[in-house]
Scaffold this motif. Structure first.
Motif, PDB file in Angstrom:
ATOM      1  N   HIS A  19      68.628  11.351  58.145  1.00 36.00           N
ATOM      2  CA  HIS A  19      69.513  11.402  59.306  1.00 36.00           C
ATOM      3  C   HIS A  19      69.227  12.678  60.080  1.00 36.00           C
ATOM      4  N   PHE A  20      68.839  12.537  61.343  1.00 32.80           N
ATOM      5  CA  PHE A  20      68.531  13.723  62.138  1.00 32.80           C
ATOM      6  C   PHE A  20      68.491  13.384  63.632  1.00 32.80           C
ATOM      7  N   PRO A  21      68.662  14.395  64.488  1.00 33.65           N
ATOM      8  CA  PRO A  21      68.483  14.208  65.932  1.00 33.65           C
ATOM      9  C   PRO A  21      67.031  14.447  66.302  1.00 33.65           C
ATOM     10  N   LEU A  22      66.637  13.896  67.421  1.00 32.00           N
ATOM     11  CA  LEU A  22      65.309  14.189  67.957  1.00 32.00           C
ATOM     12  C   LEU A  22      65.438  15.378  68.896  1.00 32.00           C
ATOM     13  N   TRP A  23      64.750  16.462  68.567  1.00 32.45           N
ATOM     14  CA  TRP A  23      64.782  17.681  69.377  1.00 32.45           C
ATOM     15  C   TRP A  23      63.377  17.987  69.875  1.00 32.45           C
ATOM     16  N   TRP A  24      63.242  18.196  71.183  1.00 27.98           N
ATOM     17  CA  TRP A  24      61.933  18.503  71.739  1.00 27.98           C
ATOM     18  C   TRP A  24      60.868  17.511  71.250  1.00 27.98           C
ATOM     19  N   PHE A  25      61.244  16.218  71.278  1.00 24.87           N
ATOM     20  CA  PHE A  25      60.312  15.123  70.992  1.00 24.87           C
ATOM     21  C   PHE A  25      59.831  15.106  69.541  1.00 24.87           C
ATOM     22  N   GLY A  26      60.625  15.643  68.650  1.00 25.85           N
ATOM     23  CA  GLY A  26      60.294  15.618  67.229  1.00 25.85           C
ATOM     24  C   GLY A  26      61.512  15.947  66.388  1.00 25.85           C
ATOM     25  N   PRO A  27      61.420  15.809  65.075  1.00 21.83           N
ATOM     26  CA  PRO A  27      62.526  16.158  64.192  1.00 21.83           C
ATOM     27  C   PRO A  27      62.806  17.661  64.235  1.00 21.83           C
ATOM     28  N   PRO A  28      63.992  18.092  63.837  1.00 25.37           N
ATOM     29  CA  PRO A  28      64.285  19.521  63.748  1.00 25.37           C
ATOM     30  C   PRO A  28      63.276  20.238  62.856  1.00 25.37           C
ATOM     31  N   ALA A  29      63.012  21.508  63.168  1.00 26.61           N
ATOM     32  CA  ALA A  29      62.006  22.282  62.441  1.00 26.61           C
ATOM     33  C   ALA A  29      62.284  22.338  60.942  1.00 26.61           C
ATOM     34  N   ILE A  30      63.567  22.334  60.575  1.00 24.99           N
ATOM     35  CA  ILE A  30      63.906  22.423  59.155  1.00 24.99           C
ATOM     36  C   ILE A  30      63.383  21.205  58.398  1.00 24.99           C
ATOM     37  N   LEU A  31      63.352  20.049  59.046  1.00 28.43           N
ATOM     38  CA  LEU A  31      62.850  18.840  58.389  1.00 28.43           C
ATOM     39  C   LEU A  31      61.326  18.856  58.310  1.00 28.43           C
ATOM     40  N   LYS A  32      60.673  19.324  59.366  1.00 26.57           N
ATOM     41  CA  LYS A  32      59.211  19.472  59.309  1.00 26.57           C
ATOM     42  C   LYS A  32      58.829  20.434  58.187  1.00 26.57           C
ATOM     43  N   GLY A  33      59.574  21.533  58.083  1.00 29.90           N
ATOM     44  CA  GLY A  33      59.300  22.489  57.012  1.00 29.90           C
ATOM     45  C   GLY A  33      59.556  21.906  55.635  1.00 29.90           C
ATOM     46  N   TRP A  34      60.557  21.043  55.549  1.00 29.92           N
ATOM     47  CA  TRP A  34      60.831  20.361  54.276  1.00 29.92           C
ATOM     48  C   TRP A  34      59.622  19.548  53.834  1.00 29.92           C
ATOM     49  N   THR A  35      58.994  18.835  54.769  1.00 31.31           N
ATOM     50  CA  THR A  35      57.816  18.048  54.403  1.00 31.31           C
ATOM     51  C   THR A  35      56.674  18.958  53.957  1.00 31.31           C
ATOM     52  N   GLU A  36      56.509  20.093  54.644  1.00 35.21           N
ATOM     53  CA  GLU A  36      55.398  20.988  54.324  1.00 35.21           C
ATOM     54  C   GLU A  36      55.552  21.619  52.947  1.00 35.21           C
ATOM     55  N   ARG A  37      56.782  21.855  52.545  1.00 39.96           N
ATOM     56  CA  ARG A  37      57.006  22.515  51.257  1.00 39.96           C
ATOM     57  C   ARG A  37      57.247  21.519  50.120  1.00 39.96           C
ATOM     58  N   CYS A  38      58.013  20.467  50.391  1.00 37.53           N
ATOM     59  CA  CYS A  38      58.457  19.587  49.299  1.00 37.53           C
ATOM     60  C   CYS A  38      57.507  18.438  48.998  1.00 37.53           C
ATOM     61  N   LEU A  39      56.671  18.060  49.953  1.00 35.06           N
ATOM     62  CA  LEU A  39      55.651  17.048  49.653  1.00 35.06           C
ATOM     63  C   LEU A  39      54.425  17.791  49.131  1.00 35.06           C
ATOM     64  N   ALA A  40      54.650  18.490  48.051  1.00 32.26           N
ATOM     65  CA  ALA A  40      53.684  19.473  47.549  1.00 32.26           C
ATOM     66  C   ALA A  40      52.420  18.828  47.000  1.00 32.26           C
ATOM     67  N   HIS A  41      51.299  19.464  47.328  1.00 32.43           N
ATOM     68  CA  HIS A  41      49.999  19.031  46.811  1.00 32.43           C
ATOM     69  C   HIS A  41      49.985  19.183  45.291  1.00 32.43           C
ATOM     70  N   LEU A  94      58.325   9.546  66.442  1.00 37.58           N
ATOM     71  CA  LEU A  94      58.615   9.538  65.007  1.00 37.58           C
ATOM     72  C   LEU A  94      57.399   9.201  64.159  1.00 37.58           C
ATOM     73  N   TRP A  95      56.302   8.827  64.811  1.00 41.67           N
ATOM     74  CA  TRP A  95      55.141   8.344  64.061  1.00 41.67           C
ATOM     75  C   TRP A  95      54.577   9.411  63.127  1.00 41.67           C
ATOM     76  N   ALA A  96      54.514  10.651  63.565  1.00 41.31           N
ATOM     77  CA  ALA A  96      53.925  11.705  62.730  1.00 41.31           C
ATOM     78  C   ALA A  96      54.701  11.875  61.431  1.00 41.31           C
ATOM     79  N   LEU A  97      56.031  11.869  61.504  1.00 45.30           N
ATOM     80  CA  LEU A  97      56.841  11.985  60.288  1.00 45.30           C
ATOM     81  C   LEU A  97      56.671  10.744  59.418  1.00 45.30           C
ATOM     82  N   ALA A  98      56.644   9.578  60.061  1.00 50.88           N
ATOM     83  CA  ALA A  98      56.455   8.338  59.308  1.00 50.88           C
ATOM     84  C   ALA A  98      55.110   8.336  58.585  1.00 50.88           C
TER      85      ALA A  98
END
Length: 254
Positions: free
Chosen positions: A92-114, A160-164
């Motif tokens: 659940h999130f709003p679209l800000w500046w044509f993408g998800p909030p930065a906190i969610l992008k950062g969540w993917t970068e840290r939590c979808l760990a290699h 939303l495609w990049a997050l998907a």
């Protein structure tokens, strides 16, 4: 079915937060929560999380080595454990500046760990999260017309495609998102009342949406077999998105 709800909005009384709680109430099984702002989740991946020098910090290598030695940061490990437990994830999130909030992008970068959530030999069709499903519940400030394929704001589904695709990389199946447009705090008078009615209707209908989970269409992606050995879309393979498309001119096919 066990559901993980991930909320990315700074206000606990926002419509996004209310919508997330409506999703939780609609779920018949166990519900796990990640309210990223309330948790104070740090979205910045950096050497300090691994006790390393920033001079030569390699995020992928650091994640992989930490995963191998069970030394990932605690906040990341907690999120990974929830992802592993869950059968489905509702964002659940709003679209800000044509993408998800930065906190969610950062969540993917840290939590979808290699090493934990993906590996070079375990991604896309063979991703480690294969069998798990994802739904985005998203608000936009722009109207539905402006947020459509011919709209001035651009197609929300494309934003939303990049997050998907990030989640697809890890093996998740992505459902067509639920979208509510024109959500902002600048309405007054009759416009504000109409907004309240639309929001209430969306909240009231969330149980029906969740109960009909299996009927929500999946976003289509190319299969691994649609690409050649170099990772390029084969000429006889379909294209489901402008992000992955055929670029050979007609004269080159003759």
């Amino acid at each position: 079915m066990k559901t993980l709800i991930i909320l990315a909005h700074p206000s606990a009384t926002s419509f996004n937060a209310q919508w997330a709680h409506a999703s939780a109430e609609a779920c018949s099984g166990e519900v796990l929560w990640s309210d990223l702002y309330a948790m104070g989740f740090d979205p910045i991946e950096c050497a300090a999380h691994y006790g390393r020098s920033s001079d030569s910090f390699d995020p992928l290598k650091s994640q992989f080595e930490a995963a191998e030695s069970n030394a990932l940061p605690n906040d990341v490990t907690n999120e990974i454990n929830k992802l592993r437990e869950a059968d489905r994830v509702i964002f659940h999130f709003p679209l800000w500046w044509f993408g998800p909030p930065a906190i969610l992008k950062g969540w993917t970068e840290r939590c979808l760990a290699h090493g934990e959530m993906h590996r070079s030999d375990a991604r896309f069709d063979s991703g480690l999260c294969k069998g798990k499903e994802v739904l985005f519940c998203v608000t936009t400030g722009a109207s539905a017309i402006e947020s459509g394929p011919a709209g001035k704001e651009g197609d929300t589904n494309m934003h939303l495609w990049a997050l998907a695709y990030t989640l697809r990389y890890c093996g998740f199946t992505i459902k067509q998102p639920l979208l509510l447009h024109g959500i902002h705090g600048y309405f007054e008078g009759d416009s504000e009342k109409k907004l309240e009615q639309r929001c209430k209707a969306m909240l009231a209908g969330q149980k029906q949406a969740i109960d009909g989970w299996s009927e929500i269409p999946n976003v289509r992606f190319n299969a691994d077999t649609d690409f050649d050995e170099e990772g390029q879309l084969k000429l006889n393979s379909p294209s489901y998105t402008p992000f992955i498309r055929h670029t050979i001119a007609a004269k080159d096919l003759s």
